[in-house]
Enzyme design. Structure first.
Site, PDB file in Angstrom:
ATOM      1  N   GLY A  32       0.837  -1.199   0.000  1.00 19.77           N
ATOM      2  CA  GLY A  32       0.000   0.000   0.000  1.00 19.77           C
ATOM      3  C   GLY A  32       0.868   1.244   0.000  1.00 19.77           C
ATOM      4  CG  LEU A  33      -0.673   4.863  -1.806  1.00 21.37           C
ATOM      5  CD1 LEU A  33      -1.761   5.940  -1.810  1.00 21.37           C
ATOM      6  CD2 LEU A  33       0.353   5.136  -2.899  1.00 21.37           C
ATOM      7  CB  SER A  34       4.436   6.275   1.924  1.00 17.00           C
ATOM      8  OG  SER A  34       5.085   6.766   3.072  1.00 17.00           O
ATOM      9  CB  ALA A  35       1.321   7.646   5.429  1.00 19.18           C
ATOM     10  CB  SER A  36      -1.466   2.778   3.450  1.00 17.23           C
ATOM     11  OG  SER A  36      -0.455   1.779   3.475  1.00 17.23           O
ATOM     12  N   GLY A  37      -0.470   2.551   6.666  1.00 17.43           N
ATOM     13  CA  GLY A  37      -0.589   1.789   7.909  1.00 17.43           C
ATOM     14  C   GLY A  37       0.078   0.430   7.891  1.00 17.43           C
ATOM     15  CE  LYS A  38       3.617  -0.070   2.982  1.00 20.06           C
ATOM     16  NZ  LYS A  38       3.152   1.350   3.014  1.00 20.06           N
ATOM     17  CB  SER A  39       5.368   0.144   9.302  1.00 15.96           C
ATOM     18  OG  SER A  39       6.161   0.066   8.135  1.00 15.96           O
ATOM     19  CB  SER A 106       5.609  -4.169  -3.022  1.00 10.20           C
ATOM     20  OG  SER A 106       4.572  -4.290  -2.086  1.00 10.20           O
TER      21      SER A 106
END
Length: 200
Positions: A32-39, A106
């Site tokens: 997903g986009l940066s700041a979407s909450g992945k990490s 990715s």
């Protein structure tokens, strides 16, 4: 690729390892986009699974660039190689019966498809999770100030602004983090793992 090499199989079978650990090695691929909450989701999921006594490990996009991928930039070719390496590394973790949790933008579909393909060829489950949030939401979050810099032209080839993000077409899970909090996201992923027999 070198030609003077031979694959050396181990003496522990996949079935033996799975029976001893009471889980099936799996890669959970958060994209997903940066700041979407992945990490954030990856950290919470790893902690939750470990508290369930499940062998799990998190591979994070920024963290990996401090070591394994520190020689790579952010142009398209480097991004491709970044994900190729992580696809291979996560497969090795999952082959050990670990639940590998990857948190990488990715952005290119073909790179994620490569990661899926090498897992499936080895009989290892690959769970693609689209961590989705509208561009307006992630720009408002912008915890690292990256979107602001990208809009100002200070960061070139920034995904979602000046470089493309190709959303998954058929992810196993689609989580909209504009409306779903971290705890619920972890519950959704854990429930999927239980339903498919990857953990018990």
């Amino acid at each position: 690729m070198a030609t003077n090499i031979t694959f050396h199989p181990g003496s522990v079978s996949t079935e033996e390892r799975q029976n001893l650990l009471q889980q099936k090695g799996t890669t959970i691929w958060l994209t997903g986009l940066s700041a979407s909450g992945k990490s954030t989701i990856a950290c919470a999921l790893e902690q939750h699974l470990l508290h369930l006594h499940k062998f799990s490990y998190r591979l994070d996009g920024d963290n990996v660039r401090f070591g394994l991928n520190k020689d790579l930039g952010f142009d398209e070719k480097s991004r491709n190689e970044n994900i190729r390496r992580i696809g291979e590394v996560s497969k090795l973790f999952a082959d050990s019966s670990c639940i590998a949790i990857t948190a990488f933008i990715s952005p290119y579909r073909k790179d994620r498809d490569f990661a899926r393909e090498i897992h499936e060829k080895s009989g290892i489950p690959f769970v693609e999770v689209f961590v989705d949030a509208p561009l307006s939401v992630v720009e408002e979050r912008d915890p690292k100030g990256l979107y602001k810099k990208a809009r100002a032209g200070e960061i070139k080839e920034f995904t979602g602004i000046s470089a493309p993000y190709e959303a998954p077409e058929k992810p196993e899970l689609h989580i909209n983090t504009a409306t779903t909090d971290v705890a619920e996201s972890v519950r959704i992923i854990t429930e999927y793992l239980e339903k498919h027999g990857y953990i018990s």
